[in-house]
Design an enzyme around this catalytic site. Structure first.
Site, PDB file in Angstrom:
ATOM      1  N   GLY A  35      28.310 -12.183  16.236  1.00  0.00           N
ATOM      2  CA  GLY A  35      29.654 -12.008  16.183  1.00  0.00           C
ATOM      3  C   GLY A  35      30.062 -11.157  15.237  1.00  0.00           C
ATOM      4  O   GLY A  35      31.130 -10.233  15.681  1.00  0.00           O
ATOM      5  N   ALA A  36      29.519 -10.834  14.163  1.00  0.00           N
ATOM      6  CA  ALA A  36      29.949  -9.926  13.204  1.00  0.00           C
ATOM      7  C   ALA A  36      29.152  -8.713  13.163  1.00  0.00           C
ATOM      8  O   ALA A  36      29.657  -7.567  12.788  1.00  0.00           O
ATOM      9  CB  ALA A  36      30.019 -10.322  11.907  1.00  0.00           C
ATOM     10  N   SER A  37      27.837  -8.521  13.678  1.00  0.00           N
ATOM     11  CA  SER A  37      27.145  -7.260  13.667  1.00  0.00           C
ATOM     12  C   SER A  37      26.001  -7.363  14.834  1.00  0.00           C
ATOM     13  O   SER A  37      25.883  -8.405  15.429  1.00  0.00           O
ATOM     14  CB  SER A  37      26.350  -7.201  12.312  1.00  0.00           C
ATOM     15  N   THR A  38      25.389  -6.219  15.113  1.00  0.00           N
ATOM     16  CA  THR A  38      24.547  -6.196  15.817  1.00  0.00           C
ATOM     17  C   THR A  38      23.267  -5.271  15.252  1.00  0.00           C
ATOM     18  O   THR A  38      23.577  -4.332  14.605  1.00  0.00           O
ATOM     19  CB  THR A  38      24.854  -5.350  17.317  1.00  0.00           C
ATOM     20  N   GLN A  39      21.784  -5.922  15.722  1.00  0.00           N
ATOM     21  CA  GLN A  39      20.921  -5.223  15.101  1.00  0.00           C
ATOM     22  C   GLN A  39      20.117  -4.737  16.296  1.00  0.00           C
ATOM     23  O   GLN A  39      19.997  -5.132  17.442  1.00  0.00           O
ATOM     24  CB  GLN A  39      19.981  -6.243  14.451  1.00  0.00           C
TER      25      GLN A  39
ATOM     26  N   GLU B 290      16.997  -9.611   8.658  1.00  0.00           N
ATOM     27  CA  GLU B 290      17.360 -10.734   9.742  1.00  0.00           C
ATOM     28  C   GLU B 290      16.955 -10.032  11.075  1.00  0.00           C
ATOM     29  O   GLU B 290      16.338 -10.591  12.029  1.00  0.00           O
ATOM     30  CB  GLU B 290      19.074 -10.740   9.875  1.00  0.00           C
TER      31      GLU B 290
END
Length: 553
Positions: free
Chosen positions: A284-288, A251
């Site tokens: 909302g749930a993760s950051t990349q 992603e």
């Protein structure tokens, strides 16, 4: 059975609200809070307070939203109301190029050439990417031409439907979930010329929603989707990975490809040595984070360490080595939940309450004079409602101290150097000292409405600008009126949203504390480029059409 990320178990835990877990530390945030909070917390942020010095209202030199790039709801990540996309000042393609089927003189041809680059290739090619998110499913119908050595993107058609495949409406009925995509695929039938449908690949990439359902239920839905595509529609599935739950690292890398492709830094005709953008995506749930580190050629032993963070990418005739990492549990909604847990836990230490009786809890990460009832989860199925109040303690500095606990900056670093949460990352200061940084998703959604439109194109946006904005947001309505009183859009954005203080402070903490960007480091915000959404979908589709074209018999 179709591939599900080997990390999906960890995804289910973290995106389900249980926070990051490392080496059997069931509740890492709590252990860290107990060890640190008892020593410093009571005095450090709940004890006597020193007023935060008044920072000057940013002038022209502080505020900027660059005239290009941002990721909308189409990525499947939760989004609050956002601004209209920022417009690119210089088009990436000739102004005469078609931008939609309505402006396309012939969907079977292209205005860019009359013959394909490679003999035997179609002059135009379509591709379909379905983003199966938690709140809905979205189709991106892309048109490419084969005028060059690799497919060149022309335009997209977008359509979405709700609810998503993971909705309880389809519980026990995977075939019904699969049929929910019909409205999207029927749109593809309308857009793609009949002569090209058998050579138009389709892929379905699921994200957080299906990941949380567990293997048995999600596999049943994916099986049903695949079967319906084969039985009902003429589009080919390019490979066995066409209908899958997408890995978080893909992603992030696909989002990097999308942004840099549209910004003309990685195309086949791009000049060698053109610097690429680092892409930071906040969902909302993760950051990349994904970037292309540069190492000193004079130090042969200094290079990117091996591991899942290393991503070898062949694209545009070049081989690139990228650093990527997806911080599960550190998306904006999960950060909110972690902050509220820590604040509630600290309150029980300070007051001696058991944590079950109703009481208002002072929370420095809510704007002054605001309050909100939040649900506190501790990892079990039970949760409790707590009234959090910013009172007179809401403060950027005090909230930042809470975030120091949440972000686990001092976690054990097994492979150095580390960013935060014990995760290896080459120093951005050393390996990406002056590269451009592009912020997507919630970064754009929260920051852009709070920047005066007349200032957006006159000065660079820096890390310190975000701190200045967060400082005023945390001070409450009096500060809002002083800074944004004439900007009704900004006031509407802040009104009734006490957690904007937390959100902006967390974004600054990611950049400054987590990734160690300096105060003066310039960043860009992005949502669309020339009408095309930034996010992973275009990048994943480019990767799909860049291989051998497989048509359906």
């Amino acid at each position: 059975m179709y591939p599900i990320s080997p990390r999906s178990g960890n995804y289910e835990r973290l995106e389900g609200g249980l926070g990051p877990s490392r080496m059997n530390r069931k509740f890492a945030w709590k252990k860290l809070a107990i060890g640190t909070a008892v020593l410093i917390g009571l005095v450090y942020f709940f004890g006597p307070r020193v007023d935060v010095p008044e920072l000057p209202t940013p002038g022209l030199e502080d505020v900027y939203v660059p005239p290009q790039p941002v990721i909308p709801e189409a990525t499947g990540k939760p989004s609050e109301p956002t601004q209209d996309p920022v417009t690119v000042t210089e088009p990436l393609e000739p102004s005469t190029r078609p931008t939609s089927p309505a402006t396309d003189p012939d969907p079977l041809k292209t205005v860019h050439c009359t013959t394909p680059f490679k003999a035997g290739s179609p002059i135009v090619q379509y591709a379909l990417m379905i983003d199966a998110g938690s709140t809905g499913s979205r189709i991106h119908i892309y048109k490419f031409n084969n005028c060059g050595s690799s497919p060149s993107y022309e335009y997209e058609v977008f359509k979405m439907t709700q609810p998503g495949l993971s909705s309880d409406d389809y519980k026990g009925h995977p075939e019904a979930a699969a049929k929910s995509l019909d409205v999207l695929l029927d749109e593809a039938l309308h857009v793609v010329p009949e002569q090209l449908r058998s050579c138009t690949p389709v892929a379905v990439k699921a994200t957080a929603g299906l990941r949380l359902l567990g293997t048995e239920r999600s596999t049943a839905i994916l099986d049903a989707v695949r079967q319906r595509l084969v039985d009902t529609y003429p589009f080919p599935l390019p490979d066995t990975d066409a209908v899958v739950i997408m890995d978080g690292k893909d992603e992030g890398v696909y989002a990097w490809i999308t942004a840099n492709y549209l910004l003309d830094t990685i195309r086949a005709d791009t000049a060698p040595g053109t610097p690429t953008y680092a892409v930071l995506d906040l969902g909302g749930a993760s950051t990349q984070i994904v970037f292309e580190p540069q190492f000193d050629d004079g130090l042969p032993d200094v290079a990117l360490e091996e591991g899942e963070h290393k991503y070898d990418l062949k694209f545009g005739g070049q081989t690139r080595v990228l650093y990527q990492h997806s911080y599960l549990g550190y998306g904006l909604m999960r950060a909110r939940a972690s902050v509220h847990r820590v604040v509630d836990f600290m309150s029980t230490l300070r007051t001696g309450r058991t944590g079950t009786e109703p009481v208002a809890v002072g929370n420095p990460c809510l704007a002054q004079g605001t309050q909100k009832v939040v649900d506190i989860e501790d990892g079990s199925e039970e949760s409790k409602s707590v009234l959090m109040t910013g009172g007179d303690i809401g403060s950027f500095d005090a909230c930042n101290r809470v975030l120091e606990l949440v972000m686990a900056k001092d976690a054990v670093c097994e492979l150095k150097p580390c960013s935060f949460d014990g995760v290896y990352q080459p120093s951005l200061l050393d390996t990406f000292p002056s590269g451009k940084v592009l912020l997507l998703s919630y970064f754009y959604d929260r920051i852009t409405p709070l920047i005066s439109p007349q200032l957006q194109s006159q000065s660079p946006l820096t890390v310190s600008t975000i701190a200045n904005i967060a400082t005023d947001v945390c001070r409450g309505r009096t500060a809002w009126e002083k800074r944004w009183g004439d900007n009704s859009e900004a006031m509407d954005e802040l009104d009734g949203r006490p957690e904007w203080c937390l959100d902006l402070t967390f974004m600054h903490a990611l950049l400054k504390l987590g990734y160690e960007f300096g105060d003066t480091r310039e960043v860009a915000l992005g949502k669309q480029i020339d009408g095309t959404e930034l996010g992973w979908c275009l990048g994943a589709t480019i990767a799909m059409v860049g291989g051998e074209l497989k048509c359906r018999v």
